[in-house]
Design an enzyme around this catalytic site. Structure first.
Site, PDB file in Angstrom:
ATOM      1  N   GLU A 170      37.867  44.031  29.675  1.00  0.00           N
ATOM      2  CA  GLU A 170      37.186  42.867  28.872  1.00  0.00           C
ATOM      3  C   GLU A 170      37.182  43.959  27.615  1.00  0.00           C
ATOM      4  O   GLU A 170      35.573  43.808  27.001  1.00  0.00           O
ATOM      5  CB  GLU A 170      35.858  42.347  28.836  1.00  0.00           C
ATOM      6  CG  GLU A 170      36.249  40.706  29.553  1.00  0.00           C
ATOM      7  CD  GLU A 170      35.213  40.615  29.742  1.00  0.00           C
ATOM      8  OE1 GLU A 170      34.003  40.136  29.334  1.00  0.00           O
ATOM      9  OE2 GLU A 170      35.611  38.771  30.115  1.00  0.00           O
ATOM     10  N   GLU A 290      40.023  36.770  35.062  1.00  0.00           N
ATOM     11  CA  GLU A 290      38.641  35.669  35.531  1.00  0.00           C
ATOM     12  C   GLU A 290      38.807  34.003  34.587  1.00  0.00           C
ATOM     13  O   GLU A 290      39.138  33.829  33.729  1.00  0.00           O
ATOM     14  CB  GLU A 290      37.469  36.080  34.005  1.00  0.00           C
ATOM     15  CG  GLU A 290      37.114  37.428  34.637  1.00  0.00           C
ATOM     16  CD  GLU A 290      35.924  38.011  33.938  1.00  0.00           C
ATOM     17  OE1 GLU A 290      35.507  37.704  33.946  1.00  0.00           O
ATOM     18  OE2 GLU A 290      35.876  39.466  34.520  1.00  0.00           O
TER      19      GLU A 290
END
Length: 501
Positions: A170, A290
């Site tokens: 991320e 995720e």
């Protein structure tokens, strides 16, 4: 309109890869300390790992587990978790202490005992391309170099042989330690990937996509990053979580699979654009590494979600993102499973985030028991039955409006293998629904039916661990091209059909 689901084994989507059903353990909250690892627990083995938790993970048969993060990754030095005299460090990502009792060796051994491969991640926040290449050397070179010999001195003579690697996490998010722009990350990730594959040409690399479509970086971030890295990596990462919209409407929550499908297709289209731009013959695979239901605010059965990192700050294993999932969450989860199957042509890896205690299917008490959440069971069914070839189903029914667009009350996906159809169906409606399965190629016999249903906010907890569990239902033995079924209100159903030759 007659409500039916058309099944044709000639209308294929793609191969459902085993790695699609991976999971995730991050050094966060009580996922590691107080989750998989609790040396003082009566069920702990000689290495400190809870055997009751391990048994629940083994029952799932998780093929792949991502480690060690997550946001934790961007401040983590892998050297702190190997050898003797390990330091206690501040984990800035989650505001807790990291004692480094569990590191690479310990986690790899635990995952191996659980029957899972490791999806290892390298730090591209505070870390460098050199650090990443050195971790590959430590893990995958047999002997004769400084770092491979260090591994052997630390008790592991044979290489770990880890084949799947994430290049950071991320990196576009301002919450990330040393966040980067798309240009900065793309250049750094490309050089990292080159060095990692120079050490071990057989590894598979996953590059960070935009961390959420809610940021204004999406999907431009994905395009820029891929234009730097397309020739060096094998997967583009996607992350997606769902919670209640401002309406607080369960229908909207359970219809979030509509948004997930659109998200995946947009990222796939972006990757295909870069493929065309570069005139590449390779098609980029996607890794939804995720995904889950993640409530950041109190819900009916979960008034306290422990979402504040200042709670029990600078302690080991504080409560972070712990929540109790109900049937509505399980149905939402089941819709995400169906969407992954329905996009098996491009999504080739995935990791449920996470596995224990932190937004997880398994919950534990310190020095106490454990229970399996409502989402544990659809995940179990996917791991057992969602393999083979994904078929493209046609659902004939009226749609209802949701915040994500129009959506059928019933949503489904099918995995086909060796003459057997495994059809996953969710019913988001408050009433029973009568549908007909229309098999267009060969007649079939229903051989199994597993149902998860109940009241919408039913949930499991330590006192009532079996409120939401699957049950087997009787099925007829008629061989036919059409099978009429009644779907319980608010339910997940797995149907098994077998072709008759």
């Amino acid at each position: 309109m007659k409500k039916k689901i058309i099944v044709n084994k000639e209308y294929t989507v793609g191969t459902i890869e085993p790695e699609l059903w991976g999971s995730f353990i991050e050094h966060m909250g009580r996922a590691v300390y107080g989750g998989i690892y609790e040396p003082t627990h009566m069920c702990a083995n000689e290495k400190g790992f809870r055997q009751d938790v391990l048994a629940a993970v083994k029952e799932l048969r998780v093929p792949l587990i991502r480690y060690p993060g997550g946001n934790f990754l961007s401040g983590y030095n892998w050297r702190d978790g190997v050898g003797k005299n390990r330091p206690v460090k501040l984990d800035l990502a989650w505001g807790q202490l990291e004692p480094n009792h569990v590191g690479l060796h310990e986690f790899y051994d635990w995952a191996t005992e659980a029957g899972a491969d490791v999806m290892m991640s390298v730090n591209l926040g505070t870390g460098t391309p050199k650090d990443a290449a050195e971790l590959i050397e430590y893990c995958n070179i047999e002997k004769g170099t400084q770092l491979s010999d260090m591994r052997r001195a630390n008790g592991r003579e044979k290489p770990f042989g880890i084949k799947t690697w994430c290049i950071g996490n991320e990196m576009d998010g301002d919450w990330q330690i040393c966040a980067l722009t798309a240009e900065e990350y793309g250049r750094k990730a490309a050089e990292t990937a080159k060095m990692m594959k120079w050490v071990d040409k057989d590894i598979r690399l996953i590059v960070c996509g935009s961390s959420t479509p809610d940021l204004n970086t999406y999907p431009e971030w994905d395009r820029v990053v891929l234009q730097h890295t397309y020739d060096y990596v094998d997967y583009l990462s996607l992350h997606r979580y769902y919670t209640y919209t401002p309406s607080g409407n369960e229908w909207d929550l359970m219809s979030s699979h509509t948004d997930l499908d659109a998200f995946i297709k947009t990222v796939a289209a972006t990757a295909d654009y870069v493929r065309a731009y570069k005139r590449s013959k390779k098609r980029m695979k996607l890794s939804l590494d995720e995904w889950n239901v993640w409530h950041t605010k109190p819900t009916v059965c979960n008034p306290d979600v422990h979402n504040d990192i200042n709670e029990e700050k600078w302690t080991i294993g504080p409560r972070r993102l712990e929540m109790v999932y109900d049937l509505a969450d399980a149905i939402t989860f089941g819709g995400m499973i169906c969407t992954l199957i329905n996009n098996a042509d491009c999504v080739k890896a995935g990791c449920l985030a996470q596995l224990v205690n932190v937004i997880a299917p398994i919950m534990t008490q310190k020095n106490g028991g454990m229970f399996k959440q409502s989402i544990y069971y659809p995940y179990l069914l996917a791991l057992r039955y969602a393999h083979g070839t994904a078929l493209r189903l046609k659902i004939c029914a009226d749609k209802r409006e949701s915040v994500y667009g129009d959506s059928e009350p019933v949503y489904a996906a099918c995995a086909y293998e060796n003459g057997t159809y495994r059809i996953f169906v969710i019913n988001k409606s408050e009433r029973e629904e009568d549908y007909t399965f229309d098999f267009q190629v060969t007649p079939v016999i229903m051989t199994g039916r597993t149902v998860i249903t109940g009241n919408l906010h039913d949930h499991n907890d330590f006192s009532h661990p079996d409120t939401v569990v699957p049950r087997e239902e009787r099925c007829g033995q008629t061989c036919a091209a059409e099978h009429a079924v009644r779907l319980p209100a608010y339910s997940i159903t797995l149907f098994l059909f077998r072709e008759e030759k």
